[in-house]
Design a protein around this motif. Structure first.
Motif, PDB file in Angstrom:
ATOM      1  N   THR B   6     -53.176 -45.865  13.982  1.00  0.00           N
ATOM      2  CA  THR B   6     -52.235 -46.251  14.973  1.00  0.00           C
ATOM      3  C   THR B   6     -50.824 -45.857  14.068  1.00  0.00           C
ATOM      4  O   THR B   6     -50.366 -46.090  13.176  1.00  0.00           O
ATOM      5  CB  THR B   6     -52.267 -47.829  14.978  1.00  0.00           C
ATOM      6  OG1 THR B   6     -53.370 -48.157  15.047  1.00  0.00           O
ATOM      7  CG2 THR B   6     -51.175 -48.049  16.284  1.00  0.00           C
ATOM      8  N   CYS B   7     -50.022 -45.123  15.125  1.00  0.00           N
ATOM      9  CA  CYS B   7     -48.649 -44.630  14.877  1.00  0.00           C
ATOM     10  C   CYS B   7     -47.544 -45.324  15.889  1.00  0.00           C
ATOM     11  O   CYS B   7     -47.894 -45.056  17.247  1.00  0.00           O
ATOM     12  CB  CYS B   7     -48.510 -43.138  14.825  1.00  0.00           C
ATOM     13  SG  CYS B   7     -47.089 -42.492  14.144  1.00  0.00           S
ATOM     14  N   ASN B   8     -46.846 -45.951  15.406  1.00  0.00           N
ATOM     15  CA  ASN B   8     -45.832 -46.596  16.404  1.00  0.00           C
ATOM     16  C   ASN B   8     -46.690 -47.294  17.595  1.00  0.00           C
ATOM     17  O   ASN B   8     -46.271 -47.141  18.585  1.00  0.00           O
ATOM     18  CB  ASN B   8     -44.851 -45.626  16.802  1.00  0.00           C
ATOM     19  CG  ASN B   8     -44.200 -44.966  15.571  1.00  0.00           C
ATOM     20  OD1 ASN B   8     -43.977 -45.610  14.437  1.00  0.00           O
ATOM     21  ND2 ASN B   8     -43.588 -43.853  15.545  1.00  0.00           N
ATOM     22  N   VAL B  71     -49.242 -47.472  11.172  1.00  0.00           N
ATOM     23  CA  VAL B  71     -48.088 -46.549  10.526  1.00  0.00           C
ATOM     24  C   VAL B  71     -47.066 -46.867  11.391  1.00  0.00           C
ATOM     25  O   VAL B  71     -46.907 -46.835  12.588  1.00  0.00           O
ATOM     26  CB  VAL B  71     -48.449 -45.223  10.535  1.00  0.00           C
ATOM     27  CG1 VAL B  71     -47.072 -44.373  10.194  1.00  0.00           C
ATOM     28  CG2 VAL B  71     -49.445 -44.865   9.488  1.00  0.00           C
ATOM     29  N   LEU B  72     -45.930 -47.110  10.655  1.00  0.00           N
ATOM     30  CA  LEU B  72     -44.555 -47.298  11.692  1.00  0.00           C
ATOM     31  C   LEU B  72     -43.686 -46.336  10.860  1.00  0.00           C
ATOM     32  O   LEU B  72     -43.301 -46.262   9.840  1.00  0.00           O
ATOM     33  CB  LEU B  72     -43.962 -48.656  11.374  1.00  0.00           C
ATOM     34  CG  LEU B  72     -42.818 -49.221  12.416  1.00  0.00           C
ATOM     35  CD1 LEU B  72     -43.120 -49.105  13.683  1.00  0.00           C
ATOM     36  CD2 LEU B  72     -42.400 -50.333  11.770  1.00  0.00           C
ATOM     37  N   THR B  73     -42.993 -45.377  11.794  1.00  0.00           N
ATOM     38  CA  THR B  73     -42.011 -44.454  11.542  1.00  0.00           C
ATOM     39  C   THR B  73     -40.664 -44.996  12.122  1.00  0.00           C
ATOM     40  O   THR B  73     -40.754 -45.915  12.830  1.00  0.00           O
ATOM     41  CB  THR B  73     -42.080 -43.069  11.979  1.00  0.00           C
ATOM     42  OG1 THR B  73     -42.314 -43.000  13.683  1.00  0.00           O
ATOM     43  CG2 THR B  73     -43.583 -42.745  11.514  1.00  0.00           C
ATOM     44  N   PHE B 101     -29.039 -39.231   6.609  1.00  0.00           N
ATOM     45  CA  PHE B 101     -30.334 -38.453   6.250  1.00  0.00           C
ATOM     46  C   PHE B 101     -31.244 -39.589   5.384  1.00  0.00           C
ATOM     47  O   PHE B 101     -32.349 -39.485   5.389  1.00  0.00           O
ATOM     48  CB  PHE B 101     -30.044 -37.233   5.093  1.00  0.00           C
ATOM     49  CG  PHE B 101     -31.159 -36.285   5.029  1.00  0.00           C
ATOM     50  CD1 PHE B 101     -31.865 -36.268   3.761  1.00  0.00           C
ATOM     51  CD2 PHE B 101     -31.428 -35.094   5.787  1.00  0.00           C
ATOM     52  CE1 PHE B 101     -33.252 -35.597   3.777  1.00  0.00           C
ATOM     53  CE2 PHE B 101     -32.439 -34.525   5.707  1.00  0.00           C
ATOM     54  CZ  PHE B 101     -33.320 -34.570   4.690  1.00  0.00           C
ATOM     55  N   CYS B 102     -30.673 -40.499   4.689  1.00  0.00           N
ATOM     56  CA  CYS B 102     -31.179 -41.528   4.092  1.00  0.00           C
ATOM     57  C   CYS B 102     -31.614 -42.613   5.170  1.00  0.00           C
ATOM     58  O   CYS B 102     -32.335 -43.525   4.736  1.00  0.00           O
ATOM     59  CB  CYS B 102     -30.331 -42.070   2.920  1.00  0.00           C
ATOM     60  SG  CYS B 102     -29.239 -43.151   3.207  1.00  0.00           S
ATOM     61  N   THR B 103     -30.851 -42.477   6.142  1.00  0.00           N
ATOM     62  CA  THR B 103     -30.971 -43.819   6.874  1.00  0.00           C
ATOM     63  C   THR B 103     -32.231 -44.284   7.594  1.00  0.00           C
ATOM     64  O   THR B 103     -32.672 -45.351   7.263  1.00  0.00           O
ATOM     65  CB  THR B 103     -29.877 -43.594   7.946  1.00  0.00           C
ATOM     66  OG1 THR B 103     -28.745 -43.340   7.410  1.00  0.00           O
ATOM     67  CG2 THR B 103     -29.711 -44.905   9.005  1.00  0.00           C
ATOM     68  N   PRO B 104     -33.148 -43.289   7.939  1.00  0.00           N
ATOM     69  CA  PRO B 104     -34.358 -43.680   8.296  1.00  0.00           C
ATOM     70  C   PRO B 104     -35.208 -44.429   7.373  1.00  0.00           C
ATOM     71  O   PRO B 104     -35.800 -45.549   7.592  1.00  0.00           O
ATOM     72  CB  PRO B 104     -35.170 -42.478   9.029  1.00  0.00           C
ATOM     73  CG  PRO B 104     -34.246 -41.595   9.092  1.00  0.00           C
ATOM     74  CD  PRO B 104     -33.128 -41.865   8.420  1.00  0.00           C
ATOM     75  N   GLY B 105     -35.171 -43.875   6.093  1.00  0.00           N
ATOM     76  CA  GLY B 105     -35.867 -44.443   5.082  1.00  0.00           C
ATOM     77  C   GLY B 105     -35.268 -45.904   4.725  1.00  0.00           C
ATOM     78  O   GLY B 105     -35.862 -47.024   4.395  1.00  0.00           O
ATOM     79  N   MET B 106     -33.931 -46.128   4.864  1.00  0.00           N
ATOM     80  CA  MET B 106     -33.049 -47.588   4.383  1.00  0.00           C
ATOM     81  C   MET B 106     -33.430 -48.531   5.594  1.00  0.00           C
ATOM     82  O   MET B 106     -33.775 -49.380   4.956  1.00  0.00           O
ATOM     83  CB  MET B 106     -31.548 -47.005   4.373  1.00  0.00           C
ATOM     84  CG  MET B 106     -31.178 -46.370   3.362  1.00  0.00           C
ATOM     85  SD  MET B 106     -30.994 -47.472   1.823  1.00  0.00           S
ATOM     86  CE  MET B 106     -30.111 -46.169   0.743  1.00  0.00           C
ATOM     87  N   VAL B 107     -33.625 -47.919   6.610  1.00  0.00           N
ATOM     88  CA  VAL B 107     -33.849 -48.925   7.669  1.00  0.00           C
ATOM     89  C   VAL B 107     -35.290 -49.432   7.482  1.00  0.00           C
ATOM     90  O   VAL B 107     -35.489 -50.667   7.784  1.00  0.00           O
ATOM     91  CB  VAL B 107     -33.569 -48.181   9.084  1.00  0.00           C
ATOM     92  CG1 VAL B 107     -33.971 -49.163  10.326  1.00  0.00           C
ATOM     93  CG2 VAL B 107     -32.043 -48.092   9.507  1.00  0.00           C
ATOM     94  N   LEU B 108     -36.350 -48.561   7.174  1.00  0.00           N
ATOM     95  CA  LEU B 108     -37.707 -49.190   7.276  1.00  0.00           C
ATOM     96  C   LEU B 108     -37.883 -49.797   6.047  1.00  0.00           C
ATOM     97  O   LEU B 108     -38.612 -50.851   5.984  1.00  0.00           O
ATOM     98  CB  LEU B 108     -38.590 -47.686   7.283  1.00  0.00           C
ATOM     99  CG  LEU B 108     -38.714 -47.344   8.762  1.00  0.00           C
ATOM    100  CD1 LEU B 108     -39.422 -45.944   8.491  1.00  0.00           C
ATOM    101  CD2 LEU B 108     -39.262 -48.239   9.577  1.00  0.00           C
ATOM    102  N   SER B 109     -37.128 -49.528   5.042  1.00  0.00           N
ATOM    103  CA  SER B 109     -37.277 -50.476   3.855  1.00  0.00           C
ATOM    104  C   SER B 109     -36.830 -51.722   3.890  1.00  0.00           C
ATOM    105  O   SER B 109     -36.993 -52.925   3.542  1.00  0.00           O
ATOM    106  CB  SER B 109     -36.573 -49.779   2.583  1.00  0.00           C
ATOM    107  OG  SER B 109     -37.399 -48.643   1.900  1.00  0.00           O
ATOM    108  N   THR B 110     -35.679 -51.648   4.671  1.00  0.00           N
ATOM    109  CA  THR B 110     -35.014 -53.192   5.198  1.00  0.00           C
ATOM    110  C   THR B 110     -35.805 -53.902   6.009  1.00  0.00           C
ATOM    111  O   THR B 110     -36.022 -55.101   5.886  1.00  0.00           O
ATOM    112  CB  THR B 110     -33.718 -52.675   5.872  1.00  0.00           C
ATOM    113  OG1 THR B 110     -32.822 -51.979   5.071  1.00  0.00           O
ATOM    114  CG2 THR B 110     -32.800 -53.870   6.178  1.00  0.00           C
TER     115      THR B 110
END
Lengths: 282, 157
Positions: B6-8, B71-73, B101-110
């Motif tokens: 499952t993706c999103n 999976v969640l992107t 550039f780091c933001t998607p990763g930062m948001v998901l880690s958050t």
């Protein structure tokens, strides 16, 4: 290249037998990087993360048993993990890496700076290894042959790690040092386990990583501490003795001198923490 | 290898080349470009996605690892009507984005952090984001954005 999820130990043994050049993959956090330059081209990757026999953490009669595919994150969340092993596990990589990486992978990758290795040595851990031919056990400190080299034979898999019951007593501590805090490979790491009785260290084990081709026991330093309390003088003496136990080199991560100095400092830290650990007195 | 995941929120069935990484699958096969390649070695967190709710590096997984997972992107975090997620809103408000550039990763880690610890302290925030590198901001506004996100999500619930 084939990617397979064997469902049982028997299945993965059969796969290893049939598949030509097959590699075992668990978390993949080391392996994928190693395969990335394309110099190795395995015929198959056998993903062992769905095999029940390799999962789970259980406290049994003879000690604590940890399945080899237990992720580092699971280990960090679990109650009752000896302190030095918990601290080592928490030092690995980043939250993202810890969610994938496994303790078995950290062991079998056998990088001398692996953060669970020195803890496993001082905890007297036993590794249970399986193959088509049966099961064998080996003490952690006899498992490593050199950087990235272990005694594992071609068709063998690390099944689980056992920390004997008597080593779950006592106190322990782990420290590492790296270029930053978090998401960093250890330049040096150190672990200690001790039993304290009547204000004396009855027994002690000290191990260091990244100061030799394999994680090593600091036997001379141990001799200084064993049978004595941990004092400022003893720590200094143990630091002096430590020089004979380790053989650090200069590499891309740190110089030999830095490693010598850092080893002494970390030794002091872990001895102090273990000696002062709450509930440490028998 | 045939994988089902499952993706999103969407069920996906794919025949994948076992040799590609999840990062390549997301970007090159599913055209989800929000997940970035920063280092390709699991050291920068730009490729962070959530797998079964846990933050992982998409560059460190072969595609088959997704089989049977959720999976969640970054593309999947918005609301049903396309509204920004409270974490995204907070990052914007706090100016916690420069090059992005780091933001998607930062948001998901958050998101992974706040799903587990709704009221983290600064140390817990720093720990949770310790696998996400930012070259631009110096992290201070990112930490504030995480704190604001926590407040927002608490208000919502």
């Amino acid at each position: 290249m084939m990617y397979k999820f064997p469902g049982s130990l028997k299945e993965v043994m059969d796969d290893l037998d049939e598949a030509g050049d097959a590699k075992i993959i668990a978390g993949g956090t080391d392996l994928l990087i190693q395969l990335a330059d394309g110099t190795q081209k395995p015929d198959a990757l056998l993903d062992i993360t769905r095999i029940d026999e390799l999962k789970g953490i259980q406290l049994k009669e003879d000690g604590l048993t940890i399945g080899s595919t237990t992720t580092v994150a699971e280990l960090c969340r679990r109650n009752g993990i000896p302190r030095c092993l918990l601290q080592g596990a928490e030092s690995i990589g980043s939250p993202q890496v810890r969610n994938l990486a496994t303790i078995g992978g950290n062991i079998c990758n056998a990088s001398p700076c692996g953060d669970t290795l020195a803890p496993l040595l001082v905890l007297g851990a036993i590794f249970i290894i399986v193959s088509g031919g049966g099961t064998r056990e080996i003490a952690a400190e006899n498992f490593f042959k050199g950087p990235k080299a272990t005694i594992l034979e071609e068709m063998e898999i690390l099944k689980e790690i056992r920390i004997p019951k008597e080593n779950l007593q006592g106190t322990s501590s782990f420290r590492m040092i790296g270029k930053r805090k978090g998401q960093v490979i250890s330049q040096v790491n150190t672990a200690v386990w001790m039993i304290i009785e009547d204000e004396t260290v009855q027994d002690v084990r000290i191990s260091l990583g990244s100061v030799a081709p394999v994680p090593v026991r600091a036997f001379s330093a141990e001799k200084v501490i064993r049978g004595n309390p941990v004092t400022e003088e003893n720590i200094k003496e143990a630091q002096r003795a430590l020089k004979g136990d380790i053989s650090p080199i200069t590499d891309v991560r740190a110089s030999m001198n830095y490693r010598l100095t850092a080893s002494e400092a970390l030794l002091s830290d872990v001895l102090t923490e273990a000696w002062n650990a709450p509930g440490g007195r028998q | 290898m045939n994988i089902y995941f499952t993706c999103n929120g969407k069920q996906i069935s794919l025949d994948v080349d076992p040799g590609i990484r999840v990062l390549d699958l997301l970007r090159d096969v599913l055209n989800l470009y929000g997940t970035k390649e920063g280092c390709g070695r699991g050291e920068c967190g730009a490729c962070t996605i959530l797998m079964d709710g846990k933050a992982v590096n998409a560059c460190l997984m072969y595609a088959s690892k997704l089989d049977g997972r959720e999976v969640l992107t970054i593309e999947g975090i918005e609301g049903e009507d396309g509204a920004l997620h409270p974490v995204q809103e907070s990052f914007l408000e706090e100016g916690a984005i420069q090059c992005g550039f780091c933001t998607p990763g930062m948001v998901l880690s958050t998101k992974a952090l706040l799903d587990e610890l709704p009221e983290p302290d600064t140390k817990e925030i720093e720990e949770a984001l310790s696998g996400n590198m930012c070259r631009c901001t110096g992290y201070a506004k990112i930490i504030k954005a995480v704190e604001k996100s926590a407040e927002r999500l608490q208000e919502k619930s």
